[in-house]
Design an enzyme around this catalytic site. Structure first.
Site, PDB file in Angstrom:
ATOM      1  N   HIS A 517      33.843  47.796  39.457  1.00  0.00           N
ATOM      2  CA  HIS A 517      35.132  48.301  39.934  1.00  0.00           C
ATOM      3  C   HIS A 517      35.412  49.689  39.357  1.00  0.00           C
ATOM      4  CE1 HIS A 517      36.164  44.321  41.626  1.00  0.00           C
ATOM      5  NE2 HIS A 517      35.377  43.901  40.642  1.00  0.00           N
ATOM      6  N   HIS A 527      36.377  38.211  44.612  1.00  0.00           N
ATOM      7  CA  HIS A 527      36.988  38.724  43.386  1.00  0.00           C
ATOM      8  C   HIS A 527      38.073  37.783  42.857  1.00  0.00           C
ATOM      9  CE1 HIS A 527      38.028  41.534  40.353  1.00  0.00           C
ATOM     10  NE2 HIS A 527      39.015  42.157  40.978  1.00  0.00           N
ATOM     11  N   GLU A 645      39.989  50.523  46.339  1.00  0.00           N
ATOM     12  CA  GLU A 645      40.790  51.041  45.237  1.00  0.00           C
ATOM     13  C   GLU A 645      40.139  52.302  44.673  1.00  0.00           C
ATOM     14  OE1 GLU A 645      42.521  46.733  43.637  1.00  0.00           O
ATOM     15  OE2 GLU A 645      40.606  47.463  42.861  1.00  0.00           O
TER      16      GLU A 645
END
Length: 684
Positions: A517, A527, A645
């Protein structure tokens, strides 16, 4: 025995257990669905707490929309019934088509009304007509009702602009106009077979109870002889009644037209989309009916209030059963049944049309959701189909839609909606609704295959321009141990050289050590979801396509539902949030900032319920730092929505973009670094 086989056997056993408990042991469907759902999730190996949470999420996800639609639609139906409006439309249809052909009229009305509206909305709008026509003509409720649900179901599964069909159009890169034209050619004969033709055969074989609480409410006491108050009154005119019942259809069709004709940033489009949403459109129509079918017909305020109160009582049990069906659906999804079926189907090596139909049909049977079946199947089959020369993509949409309608049974909330409104037993619902849906699925595939003989070799327009890097913007955060932030507690980044030409070696050879990540990365369902898909099984469909970048003010930390709804996000299939992290350059700063902007669980639920395919944020987590539970991740990943992200959105501004974000394909793990690029959209 393989894990996939075990899951499929468990799902089959759960369905059998439901039928036996309800039909043989007379256990209330609501209780049976709860018990079987919890048993299925536990047997599949889901954590006990997650089984209950999944069931609750499923109930909430279904009732959040259907409860409001059923309530508003039932009140609208009650106004039509008590005013005599339903009687007026029924009498006119019987006069125009004749008593023996009125079931054909209902099918065509349902087909037309159903094009811009959801299945549930069309059903509650038109079911009062079914009850009234059945009462006035003496025909079986099954003979009138099955054509209604057949017409609505066909357009729900095959005809854009329905959400699932539109998602499939995007996944297959099909032409919308051509898809609609083909859908009409395939859908009308399919609806005829499953509707009037099948209904005429099955109706004499189904004996329904003489009394039905819902029919008693919606067939009404309105008309020249009554009106609920014993005061003689004339029935409303055909024109005003038809306009009242079609008002939500008109509003929703206007919203669909605005989405095509107007720019996403247009204030007019936002207003039309708001009024044209199913809930607001039904509310507007209901309020209008209080005048057109209420005050105009000399009903008092007290009488109208009594109608609204009276009709809601019988819907309570219906909503509970529908909600429990949604809970069962969610447990099946989160247990991994849908993924297991997809993997089995992909090993068949069938033609793209048959493969699309088969994958959608299997997922439909397992999960009970036509929308989930169609969107999942499209994502699975699209890469295979696009690599197969000569595959007509519009027909792939139809084949997928037909497969997504097959064999509705006890895990489908629609099954319980039909059962309760028609006051049928479970075996009777299986013999009528389930068979009709299966006829739609099989006939839809058959007509699609026939159409492929005519249009499969038709010339298709191809873009003349060559693909290039022009216009694409890299929004990937650069991986640099000195400047890239690492989430508190995550593995640090270490970059080194095994060989270095600057030190006299004959080549340069690097070695990297970093967490999955790090920097710009994608979270896969695995996840935070037990049995969730790993990163190597995340399909391309959510990762490539149209996206909307939304600017969140620097002062906002929690992107909750209130903040989300202050922005134009509805209609976007991929949503990327540009927040204080971008404004402060935090993805280019080694310091980890705990006060980054995050997506609150209520906003995540809104995004998931709206069918968003991908959610992106500009810092290394979408979850609030230190949150007691990772609800945002659980909600999004639980719906199979990957989260990107760590985007660096400094080079872009708010607006609509094309996006490509591709993670490293790491087998069996929950996330991976990714490269992300966007390009401003200048047209469709």
């Amino acid at each position: 025995m393989s894990p996939n086989t075990q899951l499929l056997l468990l799902a089959f056993g759960a369905v059998v257990a439901l039928v036996v408990l309800i039909a043989r042991f007379k256990l209330h469907p609501f209780v049976a669905l709860i018990a079987v759902s919890l048993g299925m999730g536990t047997a599949a190996g889901m954590p006990l707490g997650r089984v209950v949470q999944a069931f609750q999420d499923g109930v909430g996800g279904v009732l959040g929309f259907i409860a409001i639609v059923v309530a508003l639609g039932t009140m609208l139906g009650k106004m039509m019934a008590e005013s005599g409006g339903a009687t007026r439309i029924a009498t006119t249809l019987i006069t125009l088509f004749g008593e023996q052909r009125v079931h054909w009229a209902i099918m065509f009305v349902a087909f037309i009304v159903g094009i811009p509206v959801f299945f549930q909305v069309g059903f509650v709008l038109l079911i009062p007509l079914v009850f009234t026509i059945a009462r006035r003509s003496g025909l079986s409720l099954v003979k009138i009702g099955i054509p209604l649900v057949a017409g609505l179901s066909v357009v729900h599964g095959m005809v854009p602009p329905h959400p699932a069909a539109m998602l499939a159009v995007g996944a297959y890169h099909a032409d919308v106009g051509r898809t609609i034209a083909y859908a009409l050619l395939v859908g009308l004969p399919t609806a005829a077979l499953a509707g009037p033709i099948f209904a005429s055969w099955i109706a004499p074989r189904i004996a329904l109870p003489a009394e039905s609480p819902i029919a008693a409410q919606l067939a009404g006491g309105g008309g020249a002889g009554g009106g609920g108050g014993g005061v003689p009154r004339d029935v409303p005119g055909f024109g005003i009644t038809l306009f009242t019942v079609l008002l939500p259809v008109i509003l929703m069709l206007g919203a669909s037209t605005a989405d095509i004709a107007l720019d996403a940033a247009s204030t007019l489009r936002s207003g039309v989309d708001f009024v044209g949403g199913p809930i607001v459109a039904l509310l507007v129509a209901l309020l209008f009916s209080f005048w057109s079918l209420g005050y105009r017909q000399h009903f008092t305020r007290d009488q109208i209030l009594k109608f609204a109160n009276d009709c809601l009582g019988p819907t309570a049990a219906i909503l509970l059963v529908i909600g429990a069906g949604g809970g069962f659906n969610r447990v099946l999804l989160e247990s991994g049944v849908g993924r297991a079926i997809a993997e089995v189907a992909l090993g068949s090596h069938a033609s793209p049309l048959l493969l699309a139909w088969s994958v959608a049909a299997l997922i439909r049977v397992a999960t009970g959701s036509a929308t989930v079946a169609m969107t999942t199947a499209a994502g699975i089959v699209a890469p295979i189909a696009l690599a197969t020369p000569g595959t007509p993509t519009e027909l792939l949409v139809l084949a997928t839609g037909a497969g997504s309608l097959v064999l509705s049974h006890v895990n489908d909330s629609g099954f319980w909606l039909i059962k309760e409104f028609f006051n049928m037993t479970v075996p009777q619902t299986l013999k009528t609704w389930t068979v009709a849906e299966t006829i739609i699925g099989v006939a839809g595939l058959g007509f699609t295959l026939l159409l492929s003989l005519v249009v499969g070799c038709a010339p298709r327009e191809r873009g003349a321009s060559e693909l290039s890097a022009q216009g694409w913007i890299d929004v990937t955060a650069t991986l640099d141990p000195a400047k890239t932030p690492v989430y508190e507690g995550d593995a640090p980044m270490k970059f080194d050289f095994l060989k270095d030409m600057r030190k006299g070696d004959i080549l340069t050879l690097s070695v990297y050590s970093l967490g999955a990540h790090s920097g710009t990365h994608i979270d896969a369902p695995m996840h935070f979801v037990a049995n969730g898909a790993p990163i190597d099984q995340v399909g391309l469909d959510p990762l490539i396509g149209a996206a909307r970048v939304i600017d969140i003010p620097d002062s906002v930390r929690a992107i909750d539902s209130g903040e989300l709804n202050r922005h134009d996000w509805r209609g976007a299939k991929r949503v990327l949030f540009r927040t204080r992290s971008t404004l402060r350059g935090w993805m280019d700063s080694a310091e980890f900032h705990r006060d980054f902007a995050y997506i609150a669980p209520d906003a995540a639920q809104l995004l998931a319920d709206a069918g968003v395919l991908l959610v992106g944020v500009d810092y290394i987590s979408a979850e609030q730092f230190g949150a007691a539970a990772p609800r945002t991740h659980q909600i999004l990943l639980g719906r199979g929505i990957p989260i990107v992200e760590g985007l660096d959105l400094r080079p872009v501004r708010a607006g609509d973009y094309d996006v490509i974000v591709l993670p490293l394909k790491v087998r069996g793990h929950e996330g991976a670094p990714a490269r992300a690029i966007v390009r401003k959209r200048t047209g469709n």
